[in-house]
Design an enzyme around this catalytic site. Structure first.
Site, short mmCIF file in Angstrom:
data_model
loop_
_atom_site.label_atom_id
_atom_site.label_comp_id
_atom_site.label_asym_id
_atom_site.label_seq_id
_atom_site.Cartn_x
_atom_site.Cartn_y
_atom_site.Cartn_z
N LEU A 194 0.81 -1.22 0.00
CA LEU A 194 0.00 0.00 0.00
C LEU A 194 0.85 1.27 0.00
O LEU A 194 0.36 2.35 -0.37
CB LEU A 194 -0.94 0.01 1.21
CG LEU A 194 -2.08 -1.03 1.18
CD1 LEU A 194 -2.88 -0.97 2.47
CD2 LEU A 194 -2.98 -0.79 -0.01
N ASP B 38 -9.57 3.85 -7.57
CA ASP B 38 -10.16 3.60 -8.89
C ASP B 38 -11.68 3.47 -8.87
O ASP B 38 -12.32 3.52 -9.92
CB ASP B 38 -9.54 2.34 -9.51
CG ASP B 38 -9.70 1.10 -8.63
OD1 ASP B 38 -10.39 1.19 -7.59
OD2 ASP B 38 -9.13 0.05 -8.96
N ASP C 93 -3.49 5.52 4.57
CA ASP C 93 -4.20 6.79 4.50
C ASP C 93 -4.08 7.56 5.81
O ASP C 93 -3.89 8.79 5.82
CB ASP C 93 -5.67 6.57 4.14
CG ASP C 93 -6.30 5.43 4.91
OD1 ASP C 93 -5.67 4.90 5.86
OD2 ASP C 93 -7.44 5.05 4.58
N ILE D 200 -11.53 -2.41 1.36
CA ILE D 200 -11.08 -2.97 2.63
C ILE D 200 -11.94 -2.49 3.80
O ILE D 200 -12.05 -3.17 4.81
CB ILE D 200 -9.61 -2.61 2.85
CG1 ILE D 200 -9.02 -3.44 3.99
CG2 ILE D 200 -9.43 -1.11 3.14
CD1 ILE D 200 -7.53 -3.28 4.11
N HIS E 219 -12.97 -3.85 10.94
CA HIS E 219 -12.27 -2.72 10.34
C HIS E 219 -12.03 -1.60 11.35
O HIS E 219 -10.93 -1.05 11.43
CB HIS E 219 -13.09 -2.19 9.16
CG HIS E 219 -12.49 -0.98 8.51
ND1 HIS E 219 -11.33 -1.02 7.77
CD2 HIS E 219 -12.89 0.33 8.50
CE1 HIS E 219 -11.04 0.19 7.33
NE2 HIS E 219 -11.97 1.03 7.76
#
Length: 354
Positions: free
Chosen positions: A167, A187, A282, A312, A318
């Site tokens: 990543l 994308d 990020d 993800i 998460h």
């Protein structure tokens, strides 16, 4: 002389009570005192406006001091990118940096859309896969960029190919860039061209900041043990609280020099963490920019939608993984650099009220 005496005799004042010397200022003050005593409502209103005026002056002075101190701190906290003058800034427009991973259909739609936006000077695709893109795919995308672009100068299009699935690859420096602004986007994220151009003008006014469409937040949470921990807040937390401190590179503008900072200046322990956990690059970029500037990002209100399946963020656990990343990064950095804010940039041309 007789005329003066006649006037004094006709209009006696308090000055006559004090040896006959007339004072206009004293007479005005005496009249105001009598008027105020007879009309208490007037006196209360006058006091109210005086208090508000004092508070307004105090607020203005306080704001001036905060702005001055903030500007001084920003110059002391790490690297600060230059403020480009629009008339002399390198190149024009911006580079769209598309991060993709085995989603050719979404990539084709994304490239076709951004090629049609007037402000796009270049499109760079980050391809992180052991299998390189096929020649037919590259040829198809190149033709699509040429046909979809309405500009006289067609956007420069190329792939950035990395053999390993990491990543961190999405923030590798790009050789040969002719403009300072980079729009990092996944994308599967589509931002309308008018909204994208408006966000670019916002970034031009604050080129040190991250400017984009995907706000997130953090807050300090103290457990029963007394240990302070940070929690990561998703979109619904931002919507509920009206506060954010991060912008995800899913759709965000930033200065091209942050690519160099991420790759060469950020602690290698953080990049290793991202590689190992396959997550949170990020958050790492948001921490990097905040640490460099000491300032919050800028959230832009605009039209954005997603295509294809979710990524993800749809996986289980998460939120817990994001909490862990945030606290681990803060431990590695040594402090919490993120700055909360409530500011939102809005294009008033498309608002009913502003």
């Amino acid at each position: 002389m007789s005329a003066i005496i006649a006037i004094r005799d006709a209009v006696p004042t308090s000055a006559d009570m004090n040896g006959g010397f007339y004072s206009p200022a004293k007479a005005k003050a005496a009249t105001r005192a009598v008027f105020s005593s007879r009309f208490p409502l007037f006196r209360r209103l006058r006091n109210l406006f005086a208090a508000r005026k004092l508070r307004l002056i105090t607020c203005v002075l306080t704001l001036s001091v905060v702005v001055l101190v903030s500007s001084r701190l920003s110059s002391l906290m790490g690297w600060v990118p230059p403020h480009p003058n629009p008339s002399i800034s390198r190149g024009c427009g911006y580079t769209v940096l598309i991060n993709t991973w085995k989603r050719s259909s979404a990539l084709k739609q994304s490239v076709a859309h951004y090629a049609s936006c007037n402000g796009v000077a270049a499109i760079h695709v980050v391809w992180s896969d052991s299998d390189p893109p096929s020649e037919s795919l590259k040829s198809h995308l190149e033709k699509m960029v040429f046909s979809k672009s309405r500009a006289a100068q067609k956007p420069n299009f190329r792939f950035g190919i990395s053999q390993e699935e990491d990543l961190n690859n999405r923030f590798k420096p790009i050789e040969g860039l002719t403009n300072d602004a980079v729009f990092s986007v996944d994308d599967d994220a589509i931002v309308s061209c008018p909204t994208l151009d408006f966000a670019f003008t916002v970034w031009q006014s604050a080129p040190n900041a991250m400017v984009g469409f995907t706000p997130r937040m953090h807050w300090l949470h103290k457990k029963k043990s007394g240990m302070a921990k940070y929690e990561y807040g998703g979109w619904w937390s931002v919507w509920w609280m009206g506060t954010y401190s991060m912008l995800l590179p899913k759709a965000v503008f930033f200065h091209r020099n942050y690519l160099d900072l991420y790759t060469y200046n950020m602690p290698s322990s953080i990049r290793d963490y991202v590689t190992r956990e396959r997550n949170c690059e990020d958050i790492a970029m948001s921490l990097l920019v905040a640490n460099a500037t000491g300032a919050p990002p800028i959230w832009v209100k605009g039209k954005m939608y997603e295509i294809g399946s979710s990524g993800i963020s749809s996986l289980k656990r998460h939120s817990k993984r994001r909490n862990k990343c945030l606290n681990d990064f803060v431990s590695l950095v040594g402090r919490m650099p993120l700055v909360p804010t409530n500011v939102k940039a809005v294009d008033a041309r498309f608002e009913w009220f502003w």
